[in-house]
Design an enzyme around this catalytic site. Structure first.
Site, PDB file in Angstrom:
ATOM      1  N   ILE A  20       0.886  -1.172   0.000  1.00  0.00           N
ATOM      2  CA  ILE A  20       0.000   0.000   0.000  1.00  0.00           C
ATOM      3  C   ILE A  20       0.918   1.214   0.000  1.00  0.00           C
ATOM      4  O   ILE A  20       1.830   1.295   0.831  1.00  0.00           O
ATOM      5  CB  ILE A  20      -0.906   0.090   1.244  1.00  0.00           C
ATOM      6  CG1 ILE A  20      -1.850  -1.092   1.349  1.00  0.00           C
ATOM      7  CG2 ILE A  20      -1.724   1.394   1.214  1.00  0.00           C
ATOM      8  CD1 ILE A  20      -2.816  -1.009   2.540  1.00  0.00           C
ATOM      9  N   VAL A  22       0.985   5.639  -0.739  1.00  0.00           N
ATOM     10  CA  VAL A  22       0.363   6.915  -1.107  1.00  0.00           C
ATOM     11  C   VAL A  22       1.502   7.913  -1.295  1.00  0.00           C
ATOM     12  O   VAL A  22       2.393   8.014  -0.433  1.00  0.00           O
ATOM     13  CB  VAL A  22      -0.600   7.395   0.003  1.00  0.00           C
ATOM     14  CG1 VAL A  22      -1.214   8.739  -0.360  1.00  0.00           C
ATOM     15  CG2 VAL A  22      -1.682   6.350   0.268  1.00  0.00           C
ATOM     16  N   GLU A  54       3.352  -7.799   6.044  1.00  0.00           N
ATOM     17  CA  GLU A  54       4.605  -7.546   6.753  1.00  0.00           C
ATOM     18  C   GLU A  54       4.939  -6.071   6.592  1.00  0.00           C
ATOM     19  O   GLU A  54       4.673  -5.476   5.544  1.00  0.00           O
ATOM     20  CB  GLU A  54       5.737  -8.427   6.237  1.00  0.00           C
ATOM     21  CG  GLU A  54       6.120  -8.168   4.811  1.00  0.00           C
ATOM     22  CD  GLU A  54       7.019  -9.274   4.256  1.00  0.00           C
ATOM     23  OE1 GLU A  54       7.861  -8.939   3.417  1.00  0.00           O
ATOM     24  OE2 GLU A  54       6.856 -10.436   4.651  1.00  0.00           O
ATOM     25  N   ASN A  59       8.344   1.666  10.580  1.00  0.00           N
ATOM     26  CA  ASN A  59       7.306   2.351   9.805  1.00  0.00           C
ATOM     27  C   ASN A  59       6.078   2.631  10.690  1.00  0.00           C
ATOM     28  O   ASN A  59       5.086   1.910  10.679  1.00  0.00           O
ATOM     29  CB  ASN A  59       6.918   1.510   8.587  1.00  0.00           C
ATOM     30  CG  ASN A  59       6.066   2.279   7.603  1.00  0.00           C
ATOM     31  OD1 ASN A  59       5.488   3.311   7.942  1.00  0.00           O
ATOM     32  ND2 ASN A  59       5.984   1.783   6.383  1.00  0.00           N
ATOM     33  N   TYR A  66      -2.432  -0.119  10.352  1.00  0.00           N
ATOM     34  CA  TYR A  66      -2.833  -1.528  10.451  1.00  0.00           C
ATOM     35  C   TYR A  66      -3.423  -1.846  11.838  1.00  0.00           C
ATOM     36  O   TYR A  66      -4.423  -2.547  11.941  1.00  0.00           O
ATOM     37  CB  TYR A  66      -1.639  -2.432  10.149  1.00  0.00           C
ATOM     38  CG  TYR A  66      -1.084  -2.241   8.766  1.00  0.00           C
ATOM     39  CD1 TYR A  66      -1.920  -2.096   7.663  1.00  0.00           C
ATOM     40  CD2 TYR A  66       0.292  -2.194   8.538  1.00  0.00           C
ATOM     41  CE1 TYR A  66      -1.408  -1.899   6.393  1.00  0.00           C
ATOM     42  CE2 TYR A  66       0.811  -2.002   7.265  1.00  0.00           C
ATOM     43  CZ  TYR A  66      -0.043  -1.853   6.201  1.00  0.00           C
ATOM     44  OH  TYR A  66       0.467  -1.662   4.944  1.00  0.00           O
TER      45      TYR A  66
HETATM   46  C1  LIG Z   1       1.139   4.127   5.410  1.00  0.00           C
HETATM   47  C2  LIG Z   1       0.420   4.972   4.352  1.00  0.00           C
HETATM   48  C3  LIG Z   1      -0.059   4.067   3.229  1.00  0.00           C
HETATM   49  C4  LIG Z   1      -0.792   5.651   5.010  1.00  0.00           C
HETATM   50  O1  LIG Z   1      -1.519   6.347   3.994  1.00  0.00           O
HETATM   51  P1  LIG Z   1      -2.264   7.745   4.288  1.00  0.00           P
HETATM   52  O2  LIG Z   1      -3.143   8.037   3.133  1.00  0.00           O
HETATM   53  O3  LIG Z   1      -1.279   8.767   4.681  1.00  0.00           O
HETATM   54  O4  LIG Z   1      -3.124   7.344   5.590  1.00  0.00           O
HETATM   55  P2  LIG Z   1      -4.535   7.922   6.023  1.00  0.00           P
HETATM   56  O5  LIG Z   1      -4.580   9.411   5.822  1.00  0.00           O
HETATM   57  O6  LIG Z   1      -5.625   7.110   5.396  1.00  0.00           O
HETATM   58  O7  LIG Z   1      -4.497   7.640   7.603  1.00  0.00           O
HETATM   59  C5  LIG Z   1      -5.014   6.425   8.131  1.00  0.00           C
HETATM   60  C6  LIG Z   1      -4.277   6.071   9.415  1.00  0.00           C
HETATM   61  O8  LIG Z   1      -2.896   5.812   9.153  1.00  0.00           O
HETATM   62  C7  LIG Z   1      -2.130   6.211  10.300  1.00  0.00           C
HETATM   63  N1  LIG Z   1      -1.256   7.315   9.939  1.00  0.00           N
HETATM   64  C8  LIG Z   1      -1.244   8.002   8.767  1.00  0.00           C
HETATM   65  N2  LIG Z   1      -0.282   8.949   8.791  1.00  0.00           N
HETATM   66  C9  LIG Z   1       0.315   8.870  10.009  1.00  0.00           C
HETATM   67  C10 LIG Z   1       1.380   9.574  10.646  1.00  0.00           C
HETATM   68  N3  LIG Z   1       2.045  10.573  10.019  1.00  0.00           N
HETATM   69  N4  LIG Z   1       1.748   9.193  11.891  1.00  0.00           N
HETATM   70  C11 LIG Z   1       1.106   8.196  12.535  1.00  0.00           C
HETATM   71  N5  LIG Z   1       0.076   7.486  11.984  1.00  0.00           N
HETATM   72  C12 LIG Z   1      -0.307   7.841  10.739  1.00  0.00           C
HETATM   73  C13 LIG Z   1      -3.136   6.646  11.348  1.00  0.00           C
HETATM   74  O9  LIG Z   1      -3.542   5.506  12.087  1.00  0.00           O
HETATM   75  C14 LIG Z   1      -4.274   7.122  10.467  1.00  0.00           C
HETATM   76  O10 LIG Z   1      -5.499   7.158  11.141  1.00  0.00           O
HETATM   77  P3  LIG Z   1      -5.936   8.517  11.925  1.00  0.00           P
HETATM   78  O11 LIG Z   1      -5.924   9.621  10.923  1.00  0.00           O
HETATM   79  O12 LIG Z   1      -7.292   8.211  12.444  1.00  0.00           O
HETATM   80  O13 LIG Z   1      -4.919   8.739  12.995  1.00  0.00           O
HETATM   81  C15 LIG Z   1       1.363   6.098   3.826  1.00  0.00           C
HETATM   82  O14 LIG Z   1       1.970   6.730   4.937  1.00  0.00           O
HETATM   83  C16 LIG Z   1       2.437   5.625   2.864  1.00  0.00           C
HETATM   84  O15 LIG Z   1       2.199   5.459   1.661  1.00  0.00           O
HETATM   85  N6  LIG Z   1       3.665   5.399   3.373  1.00  0.00           N
HETATM   86  C17 LIG Z   1       4.783   5.034   2.503  1.00  0.00           C
HETATM   87  C18 LIG Z   1       4.620   3.624   1.959  1.00  0.00           C
HETATM   88  C19 LIG Z   1       4.456   2.625   3.082  1.00  0.00           C
HETATM   89  O16 LIG Z   1       5.174   2.673   4.072  1.00  0.00           O
HETATM   90  N7  LIG Z   1       3.527   1.682   2.875  1.00  0.00           N
HETATM   91  C20 LIG Z   1       3.252   0.605   3.826  1.00  0.00           C
HETATM   92  C21 LIG Z   1       4.192  -0.544   3.573  1.00  0.00           C
HETATM   93  S1  LIG Z   1       3.798  -1.917   4.641  1.00  0.00           S
END
Ligand SMILES: CC(C)(COP(=O)(O)OP(=O)(O)OC[C@H]1O[C@@H](n2cnc3c(N)ncnc32)[C@H](O)[C@@H]1OP(=O)(O)O)[C@@H](O)C(=O)NCCC(=O)NCCS
Length: 105
Positions: A20, A22, A54, A59, A66
């Protein structure tokens, strides 16, 4: 902008989240949550008993996402990821699971 992938062969097999992601400029807007919802629902539609993933131990964003969605840590793979920088540093992989199927309830 964003993408996600699920391995889910059906026929009672467990599902596995492959990725996943973004783009940085779009993070924090609910897109990751929306993608995860799609993957979980796809696994449920195919009758997967459980869904696994995993994630790199450091991270925190992904682990928070998750955990918020009912995934629990079931194992750790020590030194699973090799990092480009700093040279030779390795990271643990956290293995997480979410039970989906009625067979486990
Ligand atoms: C992990 C990732 C997919 C989250 O996507 P996102 O669109 O930013 O997330 P969302 O806005 O939908 O947030 C959903 C939840 O994610 C968590 N989250 C998102 N950003 C966060 C931050 N900066 N710090 C802590 N938790 C965070 C929170 O639980 C959040 O829920 P909340 O808003 O109620 O607190 C994104 O950070 C990403 O693409 N990271 C790089 C790639 C990666 O690491 N992928 C996962 C590999 S296993």
């Amino acid at each position: 902008m964003a993408f996600a992938g699920l391995f889910c062969p059906g026929d009672g097999a467990d599902a596995d989240i492959q990725t996943i992601s973004v783009s940085a400029q779009y993070q924090g807007n609910g897109i990751g949550q929306g993608l995860l919802d799609l993957l979980i629902n796809a696994a449920i539609e195919r009758n997967a008993p459980a869904i696994f993933l995993e994630v790199r131990a450091e991270n925190e964003q992904a682990r928070a996402l998750y955990a918020k969605n009912g995934f629990t840590q079931i194992s750790v793979r020590k030194n699973y990821y090799q990092n480009a920088r700093p040279h030779n540093k390795r990271s643990d992989a956290i293995i997480m699971q979410k039970i989906l199927g009625a067979a486990h309830e």
